[in-house]
Design a protein around this motif. Structure first.
Motif, PDB file in Angstrom:
ATOM      1  N   LEU A 197       0.850  -1.189   0.000  1.00 33.35           N
ATOM      2  CA  LEU A 197       0.000   0.000   0.000  1.00 33.35           C
ATOM      3  C   LEU A 197       0.885   1.237   0.000  1.00 33.35           C
ATOM      4  N   GLY A 198       0.627   2.155  -0.904  1.00 31.69           N
ATOM      5  CA  GLY A 198       1.381   3.398  -0.980  1.00 31.69           C
ATOM      6  C   GLY A 198       0.473   4.522  -1.417  1.00 31.69           C
ATOM      7  N   VAL A 199       1.050   5.677  -1.715  1.00 33.08           N
ATOM      8  CA  VAL A 199       0.270   6.825  -2.161  1.00 33.08           C
ATOM      9  C   VAL A 199      -0.248   6.559  -3.574  1.00 33.08           C
ATOM     10  N   ASN A 200      -1.556   6.523  -3.717  1.00 31.31           N
ATOM     11  CA  ASN A 200      -2.195   6.227  -5.010  1.00 31.31           C
ATOM     12  C   ASN A 200      -1.729   4.904  -5.596  1.00 31.31           C
ATOM     13  N   SER A 201      -1.386   3.955  -4.750  1.00 30.24           N
ATOM     14  CA  SER A 201      -0.890   2.656  -5.209  1.00 30.24           C
ATOM     15  C   SER A 201      -1.272   1.578  -4.203  1.00 30.24           C
ATOM     16  N   MET A 202      -1.560   0.403  -4.705  1.00 28.46           N
ATOM     17  CA  MET A 202      -1.761  -0.757  -3.838  1.00 28.46           C
ATOM     18  C   MET A 202      -1.675  -2.030  -4.667  1.00 28.46           C
ATOM     19  N   ALA A 203      -1.379  -3.137  -3.982  1.00 24.02           N
ATOM     20  CA  ALA A 203      -1.294  -4.448  -4.637  1.00 24.02           C
ATOM     21  C   ALA A 203      -1.991  -5.455  -3.750  1.00 24.02           C
ATOM     22  N   TRP A 204      -2.733  -6.360  -4.352  1.00 24.57           N
ATOM     23  CA  TRP A 204      -3.466  -7.352  -3.564  1.00 24.57           C
ATOM     24  C   TRP A 204      -3.582  -8.661  -4.325  1.00 24.57           C
ATOM     25  N   VAL A 205      -3.882  -9.701  -3.577  1.00 25.98           N
ATOM     26  CA  VAL A 205      -4.033 -11.050  -4.133  1.00 25.98           C
ATOM     27  C   VAL A 205      -5.511 -11.399  -4.229  1.00 25.98           C
ATOM     28  N   GLU A 206      -5.891 -11.942  -5.350  1.00 27.89           N
ATOM     29  CA  GLU A 206      -7.227 -12.498  -5.524  1.00 27.89           C
ATOM     30  C   GLU A 206      -7.070 -14.016  -5.559  1.00 27.89           C
ATOM     31  N   GLU A 207      -7.570 -14.689  -4.522  1.00 26.23           N
ATOM     32  CA  GLU A 207      -7.405 -16.130  -4.425  1.00 26.23           C
ATOM     33  C   GLU A 207      -8.189 -16.856  -5.517  1.00 26.23           C
ATOM     34  N   ARG A 208      -7.830 -18.107  -5.731  1.00 27.92           N
ATOM     35  CA  ARG A 208      -8.515 -18.914  -6.746  1.00 27.92           C
ATOM     36  C   ARG A 208     -10.013 -18.936  -6.464  1.00 27.92           C
ATOM     37  N   THR A 209     -10.771 -18.710  -7.510  1.00 26.43           N
ATOM     38  CA  THR A 209     -12.218 -18.703  -7.371  1.00 26.43           C
ATOM     39  C   THR A 209     -12.826 -19.034  -8.728  1.00 26.43           C
ATOM     40  N   THR A 210     -14.116 -19.148  -8.774  1.00 27.30           N
ATOM     41  CA  THR A 210     -14.829 -19.337 -10.042  1.00 27.30           C
ATOM     42  C   THR A 210     -15.631 -18.081 -10.318  1.00 27.30           C
ATOM     43  N   ARG A 211     -15.385 -17.497 -11.456  1.00 29.59           N
ATOM     44  CA  ARG A 211     -16.062 -16.259 -11.860  1.00 29.59           C
ATOM     45  C   ARG A 211     -16.514 -16.357 -13.307  1.00 29.59           C
ATOM     46  N   PRO A 212     -17.621 -15.713 -13.638  1.00 29.32           N
ATOM     47  CA  PRO A 212     -17.969 -15.617 -15.060  1.00 29.32           C
ATOM     48  C   PRO A 212     -17.039 -14.652 -15.777  1.00 29.32           C
ATOM     49  N   LEU A 213     -16.631 -14.996 -16.969  1.00 29.18           N
ATOM     50  CA  LEU A 213     -15.846 -14.106 -17.814  1.00 29.18           C
ATOM     51  C   LEU A 213     -16.731 -13.615 -18.955  1.00 29.18           C
ATOM     52  N   LEU A 214     -16.567 -12.354 -19.314  1.00 30.21           N
ATOM     53  CA  LEU A 214     -17.373 -11.766 -20.374  1.00 30.21           C
ATOM     54  C   LEU A 214     -16.553 -11.679 -21.656  1.00 30.21           C
ATOM     55  N   GLU A 232     -10.025 -24.045 -25.627  1.00 30.92           N
ATOM     56  CA  GLU A 232      -9.747 -25.353 -25.018  1.00 30.92           C
ATOM     57  C   GLU A 232      -9.112 -25.208 -23.638  1.00 30.92           C
ATOM     58  N   LEU A 233      -8.352 -24.140 -23.437  1.00 32.95           N
ATOM     59  CA  LEU A 233      -7.778 -23.879 -22.119  1.00 32.95           C
ATOM     60  C   LEU A 233      -8.872 -23.714 -21.076  1.00 32.95           C
ATOM     61  N   TRP A 234      -9.856 -22.898 -21.365  1.00 31.95           N
ATOM     62  CA  TRP A 234     -10.922 -22.665 -20.395  1.00 31.95           C
ATOM     63  C   TRP A 234     -11.842 -23.878 -20.267  1.00 31.95           C
ATOM     64  N   ASP A 235     -12.012 -24.628 -21.337  1.00 30.07           N
ATOM     65  CA  ASP A 235     -12.773 -25.874 -21.237  1.00 30.07           C
ATOM     66  C   ASP A 235     -12.060 -26.854 -20.306  1.00 30.07           C
ATOM     67  N   ALA A 236     -10.724 -26.915 -20.407  1.00 30.93           N
ATOM     68  CA  ALA A 236      -9.948 -27.809 -19.553  1.00 30.93           C
ATOM     69  C   ALA A 236     -10.036 -27.368 -18.095  1.00 30.93           C
ATOM     70  N   ALA A 237      -9.975 -26.055 -17.856  1.00 30.22           N
ATOM     71  CA  ALA A 237     -10.098 -25.549 -16.489  1.00 30.22           C
ATOM     72  C   ALA A 237     -11.473 -25.873 -15.918  1.00 30.22           C
ATOM     73  N   SER A 238     -12.495 -25.738 -16.737  1.00 31.37           N
ATOM     74  CA  SER A 238     -13.851 -26.050 -16.300  1.00 31.37           C
ATOM     75  C   SER A 238     -13.985 -27.532 -15.963  1.00 31.37           C
ATOM     76  N   ALA A 239     -13.413 -28.399 -16.813  1.00 29.82           N
ATOM     77  CA  ALA A 239     -13.487 -29.845 -16.581  1.00 29.82           C
ATOM     78  C   ALA A 239     -12.712 -30.249 -15.336  1.00 29.82           C
ATOM     79  N   ALA A 240     -11.570 -29.581 -15.103  1.00 33.98           N
ATOM     80  CA  ALA A 240     -10.729 -29.920 -13.949  1.00 33.98           C
ATOM     81  C   ALA A 240     -11.241 -29.290 -12.658  1.00 33.98           C
ATOM     82  N   GLY A 241     -12.080 -28.275 -12.780  1.00 35.21           N
ATOM     83  CA  GLY A 241     -12.565 -27.569 -11.604  1.00 35.21           C
ATOM     84  C   GLY A 241     -11.546 -26.624 -11.012  1.00 35.21           C
ATOM     85  N   GLU A 242     -10.460 -26.354 -11.750  1.00 31.40           N
ATOM     86  CA  GLU A 242      -9.418 -25.433 -11.302  1.00 31.40           C
ATOM     87  C   GLU A 242      -8.572 -25.009 -12.493  1.00 31.40           C
ATOM     88  N   PHE A 243      -7.906 -23.871 -12.335  1.00 33.25           N
ATOM     89  CA  PHE A 243      -6.933 -23.435 -13.329  1.00 33.25           C
ATOM     90  C   PHE A 243      -5.576 -23.874 -12.798  1.00 33.25           C
TER      91      PHE A 243
END
Length: 232
Positions: free
Chosen positions: A77-94, A202-213
């Protein structure tokens, strides 16, 4: 220059900080000027560069009155700056408007996402992928985020994205929504951002089939977290 000295319960204005810029309002510096009264009128002394000691004094005054809660996924965290982690999850992609019709057919489909690192720095919004489960350190190696609309600099092509106006820890959900609720249309550079042998669909199909990226599908960058948050 008109200078107004406010007197609240015997509080005396002693210094002024003035920001000097070039005609375009870009590069410049901050100078500290002592305030004094001559013949009943306020006057500014010659400026001196603002130092770390000045900033420390400001922090010890009323500039910071309380502690701020920092969520565990925030890594910097800094002035007008920050970095964070987004843990593995399932989200819709547009993928509305995606040039690849097979990819466009995935529009709105919930898909397993890799572990991600987001960085907002001086108005630039970037994203990387992370392997493993440990909290990242300065030595943590970063991978390419496997998405369309990402430049070779790892900066996100914001396009019509509505970026939040604020950069505070409490605004992280809004930054996440601005990323995931934008349309991923096409690759923004020639880098291959995934190590999977098939197509992007096919990458996203494989992730969907495996239940994880899977981490093995990520491609390393030549950057560490320390380089990203400590660089210019």
């Amino acid at each position: 220059m008109d200078v107004h000295i406010a007197d609240f319960n015997s509080v005396i204005a002693r210094y002024a900080l003035i920001v000097y810029t070039d005609p375009l309002g870009q590069s410049g510096c901050i100078m500290q000027h002592a305030l004094s009264i001559h013949d009943g009128q306020p006057a500014l002394a010659e400026g001196i560069p603002v130092t770390g000691a000045v900033i420390k004094n400001l922090m010890q005054l009323n500039a910071v009155k309380s502690l701020q809660f920092l969520p565990t996924h925030l890594v910097a965290l800094g002035v007008n700056s920050m970095a964070w982690v987004e843990e593995r999850t399932t989200r819709p992609l547009l993928f509305g408007g995606a040039l690849d019709k097979a990819v466009a057919a995935l529009d709105g489909r919930p898909l397993p996402q890799p572990r991600l690192l987001f960085v907002v720095k001086q108005g630039r919004f970037s994203v990387y992928a992370l392997r493993g489960q440990e909290r990242p350190t300065a030595e943590t190696k970063l991978a390419f985020a496997p998405y369309y609309n990402i430049f070779s600099s790892h900066e996100i092509c914001t396009g019509s994205m509505r970026k939040p106006a604020q950069m505070q820890p409490g605004d992280i959900p809004a930054w996440m929504e601005s990323f995931f609720y934008s349309n991923f249309v096409k690759p923004a550079d020639s880098n291959k951002r995934w190590a999977f042998s098939g197509t992007y669909r096919e990458l996203w199909d494989a992730a969907s089939a495996a239940g994880e990226f899977k981490d093995e599908w990520l491609v390393d960058t030549n950057l560490t977290l320390g380089q990203v948050i400590g660089g210019n």
